[in-house]
Design a protein around this motif. Structure first.
Motif, PDB file in Angstrom:
ATOM      1  N   SER A  55       0.831  -1.214   0.000  1.00 55.57           N
ATOM      2  CA  SER A  55       0.000   0.000   0.000  1.00 55.57           C
ATOM      3  C   SER A  55       0.863   1.260   0.000  1.00 55.57           C
ATOM      4  N   ASP A  56       2.084   1.157   0.516  1.00 56.76           N
ATOM      5  CA  ASP A  56       3.026   2.272   0.424  1.00 56.76           C
ATOM      6  C   ASP A  56       3.438   2.505  -1.024  1.00 56.76           C
ATOM      7  N   VAL A  57       3.794   1.420  -1.695  1.00 50.83           N
ATOM      8  CA  VAL A  57       4.312   1.505  -3.062  1.00 50.83           C
ATOM      9  C   VAL A  57       3.241   2.026  -4.021  1.00 50.83           C
ATOM     10  N   THR A  58       2.028   1.490  -3.891  1.00 53.86           N
ATOM     11  CA  THR A  58       0.954   1.894  -4.803  1.00 53.86           C
ATOM     12  C   THR A  58       0.321   3.220  -4.406  1.00 53.86           C
TER      13      THR A  58
ATOM     14  N   LYS B  74     -14.558   9.966   3.381  1.00 53.48           N
ATOM     15  CA  LYS B  74     -13.834  10.727   2.359  1.00 53.48           C
ATOM     16  C   LYS B  74     -12.527  11.297   2.927  1.00 53.48           C
ATOM     17  N   PRO B  75     -11.668  10.434   3.460  1.00 52.73           N
ATOM     18  CA  PRO B  75     -10.415  10.952   4.033  1.00 52.73           C
ATOM     19  C   PRO B  75      -9.480  11.463   2.946  1.00 52.73           C
ATOM     20  N   VAL B  76      -8.778  12.530   3.266  1.00 52.23           N
ATOM     21  CA  VAL B  76      -7.818  13.111   2.334  1.00 52.23           C
ATOM     22  C   VAL B  76      -6.451  13.157   3.023  1.00 52.23           C
ATOM     23  N   ALA B  77      -5.437  12.660   2.336  1.00 56.28           N
ATOM     24  CA  ALA B  77      -4.085  12.688   2.900  1.00 56.28           C
ATOM     25  C   ALA B  77      -3.649  14.127   3.120  1.00 56.28           C
ATOM     26  N   MET B  78      -3.185  14.439   4.317  1.00 62.05           N
ATOM     27  CA  MET B  78      -2.767  15.797   4.650  1.00 62.05           C
ATOM     28  C   MET B  78      -1.287  15.971   4.307  1.00 62.05           C
ATOM     29  N   PRO B  79      -0.955  17.045   3.578  1.00 63.47           N
ATOM     30  CA  PRO B  79       0.443  17.219   3.125  1.00 63.47           C
ATOM     31  C   PRO B  79       1.462  17.163   4.251  1.00 63.47           C
ATOM     32  N   HIS B  80       1.155  17.791   5.398  1.00 62.82           N
ATOM     33  CA  HIS B  80       2.152  17.805   6.475  1.00 62.82           C
ATOM     34  C   HIS B  80       2.337  16.428   7.099  1.00 62.82           C
ATOM     35  N   LEU B  81       1.350  15.531   6.936  1.00 66.10           N
ATOM     36  CA  LEU B  81       1.490  14.162   7.444  1.00 66.10           C
ATOM     37  C   LEU B  81       2.271  13.287   6.470  1.00 66.10           C
ATOM     38  N   MET B  82       2.456  13.766   5.262  1.00 63.67           N
ATOM     39  CA  MET B  82       3.193  13.002   4.258  1.00 63.67           C
ATOM     40  C   MET B  82       4.634  13.462   4.130  1.00 63.67           C
ATOM     41  N   ASP B  83       5.040  14.433   4.991  1.00 64.34           N
ATOM     42  CA  ASP B  83       6.422  14.891   5.012  1.00 64.34           C
ATOM     43  C   ASP B  83       7.217  14.108   6.044  1.00 64.34           C
TER      44      ASP B  83
ATOM     45  N   SER C 150      -2.279   4.679  18.258  1.00 63.12           N
ATOM     46  CA  SER C 150      -2.395   5.950  17.546  1.00 63.12           C
ATOM     47  C   SER C 150      -1.138   6.806  17.685  1.00 63.12           C
ATOM     48  N   GLN C 151      -0.529   6.832  18.857  1.00 64.31           N
ATOM     49  CA  GLN C 151       0.649   7.679  19.058  1.00 64.31           C
ATOM     50  C   GLN C 151       1.879   7.144  18.336  1.00 64.31           C
ATOM     51  N   THR C 152       1.876   5.851  18.014  1.00 66.74           N
ATOM     52  CA  THR C 152       2.978   5.290  17.214  1.00 66.74           C
ATOM     53  C   THR C 152       3.128   6.034  15.897  1.00 66.74           C
ATOM     54  N   LEU C 153       1.992   6.493  15.342  1.00 64.49           N
ATOM     55  CA  LEU C 153       2.030   7.193  14.064  1.00 64.49           C
ATOM     56  C   LEU C 153       2.861   8.467  14.136  1.00 64.49           C
ATOM     57  N   ARG C 154       3.039   9.016  15.339  1.00 65.61           N
ATOM     58  CA  ARG C 154       3.860  10.215  15.503  1.00 65.61           C
ATOM     59  C   ARG C 154       5.348   9.953  15.285  1.00 65.61           C
ATOM     60  N   VAL C 155       5.805   8.771  15.634  1.00 63.40           N
ATOM     61  CA  VAL C 155       7.249   8.534  15.692  1.00 63.40           C
ATOM     62  C   VAL C 155       7.802   7.826  14.457  1.00 63.40           C
ATOM     63  N   LEU C 156       6.939   7.434  13.519  1.00 59.02           N
ATOM     64  CA  LEU C 156       7.433   6.808  12.301  1.00 59.02           C
ATOM     65  C   LEU C 156       8.002   7.899  11.396  1.00 59.02           C
ATOM     66  N   PRO C 157       9.271   7.817  11.045  1.00 57.50           N
ATOM     67  CA  PRO C 157       9.934   8.947  10.395  1.00 57.50           C
ATOM     68  C   PRO C 157       9.656   9.110   8.913  1.00 57.50           C
ATOM     69  N   ARG C 158       9.206   8.056   8.228  1.00 58.74           N
ATOM     70  CA  ARG C 158       9.094   8.129   6.776  1.00 58.74           C
ATOM     71  C   ARG C 158       7.681   7.765   6.325  1.00 58.74           C
ATOM     72  N   PRO C 159       6.862   8.737   5.943  1.00 59.53           N
ATOM     73  CA  PRO C 159       5.501   8.456   5.506  1.00 59.53           C
ATOM     74  C   PRO C 159       5.433   7.513   4.312  1.00 59.53           C
ATOM     75  N   HIS C 160       6.447   7.540   3.448  1.00 53.99           N
ATOM     76  CA  HIS C 160       6.389   6.699   2.255  1.00 53.99           C
ATOM     77  C   HIS C 160       6.631   5.221   2.575  1.00 53.99           C
ATOM     78  N   THR C 161       7.006   4.901   3.821  1.00 55.47           N
ATOM     79  CA  THR C 161       7.110   3.494   4.243  1.00 55.47           C
ATOM     80  C   THR C 161       6.269   3.251   5.501  1.00 55.47           C
ATOM     81  N   ARG C 162       5.245   4.074   5.700  1.00 50.50           N
ATOM     82  CA  ARG C 162       4.443   3.985   6.922  1.00 50.50           C
ATOM     83  C   ARG C 162       3.762   2.615   7.064  1.00 50.50           C
TER      84      ARG C 162
END
Length: 385
Positions: free
Chosen positions: A61-64, A177-186, A317-329
């Motif tokens: 799901s990261d790759v696609t 209708k969730p939309v990916a937030m730009p600051h969460l993808m950085d 939920s708080q684990t999502l804060r510490v994952l450093p790379r959104p493209h491999t979340r």
């Protein structure tokens, strides 16, 4: 967010009643002499399948960069395999179906977990964690529903589970209708990790992983042997008594976790509840080890059960804060998912090494030490997350 929490609860409904209730009944009907062996094999190979497939489909799901299609595909595949369980001709076929079912189930669960990291802002992660406490409670409730007298004569109760899961997961796919937030993808800053091609695991991520593993080992041990311990104190203590206490703890944890999670958002202290609940879980275990009678034993378990349930919900939920790379979340959350499966491989050996010789008291003291260690790991973690 509410539809998302309902979908995650649907994931719990997908496996809790089946693995804890329907599968043992199905195996017993096939071969009573080999029930324990078959269930042990199914649990072992199922855990391996779940661990590997969760990482695989999180990565896919990261790759696609499309979570929804994988969730939908996993929902269809796991539901179809669930419906096929009653038609297994022998235990070998049933075990093979379970491996494939875990594969399909984690095709749904892995991208579903990562979806929240793409779309729910950090300032609402505490509330999200509180809502995620619904998952084990509704999973337990679904088990009570499908095993009521009303459905006792229904030969394909797996179909009821599949229908419940469909009704709970489909709304977020078709109505959300969730939309990916730009600051969460950085990528996170240097306090969390580095955004390069081959970054090393970050210190906060490692600490969060280890803390969850330690608490999960304690929780898994108690879940498996709670009834035996209560009966060692009072032989008259029945299955219904244990189930009632378990249900009360799960029900209360939903409301407390939601309140604590909302507070952590408002106070901007996302890790503090995890530190406190891990410590309270350790205190509950110490009370259980010391308990001179059933009243103290129940009180200790209620404290442990509430604290550990809140910890695990908010941690998710708080684990999502510490994952450093959104493209491999998705992949990284699959690695975090190992903290849910590894304890089932550790716990039996831990219990067998201590309880026969030293009793349950020694086990509880050891588990309390693990919970305190989890608290210290988080207490000494950087607050800048």
């Amino acid at each position: 967010m509410y539809l998302y929490a309902l979908a995650v609860s649907g994931g719990a409904v997908a496996y809790m009643p089946f693995l804890t209730l329907l599968l043992p009944l199905r195996v017993s009907a096939m071969n009573k002499a080999e029930v324990l062996t078959t269930l042990a094999i199914a649990a072992f190979v199922g855990a391996i399948s779940a661990s590997l497939s969760n990482i695989l489909f999180g990565w896919a799901s990261d790759v696609t960069r499309r979570r929804r299609i994988w969730i939908f595909g996993g929902l269809l595949l796991s539901s179809a395999l669930m419906l096929s369980m009653p038609y297994a001709g022998d235990t070998n076929v049933l075990i093979a179906l379970i491996v494939c079912w875990q594969f399909g189930l984690n095709m749904m669960l892995a991208p579903l977990a990562a979806w929240a990291g793409d779309t729910i802002p950090d300032v609402q992660k505490g509330m999200l964690g509180g809502l995620l406490a619904l998952a084990p409670a509704l999973g337990a409730l679904s088990g009570a529903i499908v095993t009521t007298d009303m459905f006792a004569g229904f030969a394909q109760r797996e179909a009821l589970v599949a229908l419940l899961v469909l009704c709970m997961v489909a709304p977020v796919l078709f109505l959300g209708k969730p939309v990916a937030m730009p600051h969460l993808m950085d990528a996170k800053g240097v306090d969390i990790g580095r955004d390069d091609d081959n970054p090393k695991p970050t210190n906060p991520a490692i600490r969060m992983w280890l803390a969850r593993l330690l608490v999960q080992i304690a929780e898994a041990s108690l879940f498996a042997f709670l009834l035996l311990w209560f009966r060692s104190l009072d032989p008259r203590f029945g299955e219904n008594d244990a189930a009632s206490i378990f249900a009360i703890v799960l029900g209360l944890s939903v409301f407390v976790a939601l309140g604590v999670g909302t507070w952590s958002d408002r106070s901007a202290k996302p890790i503090m509840p995890l530190i406190l609940t891990a410590s309270l879980a350790a205190v509950g275990l110490i009370i259980m080890a010391w308990a001179p009678n059933m009243a103290f034993a129940i009180a200790g378990y209620v404290l442990f059960g509430l604290a550990s349930s809140i910890f695990l919900a908010l941690h998710s939920s708080q684990t999502l804060r510490v994952l450093p790379r959104p493209h491999t979340r998705g992949r990284d959350l699959g690695i975090f998912n190992l903290t849910n499966t590894v304890p089932s491989l550790i716990m039996p050996w831990l219990t067998m090494a201590l309880v026969p010789t030293y009793g349950f008291d020694a086990l509880f003291i050891l588990l309390a030490g693990l919970a305190f260690a989890a608290s210290i790991l988080l207490l000494t973690m950087s607050r800048r997350i």
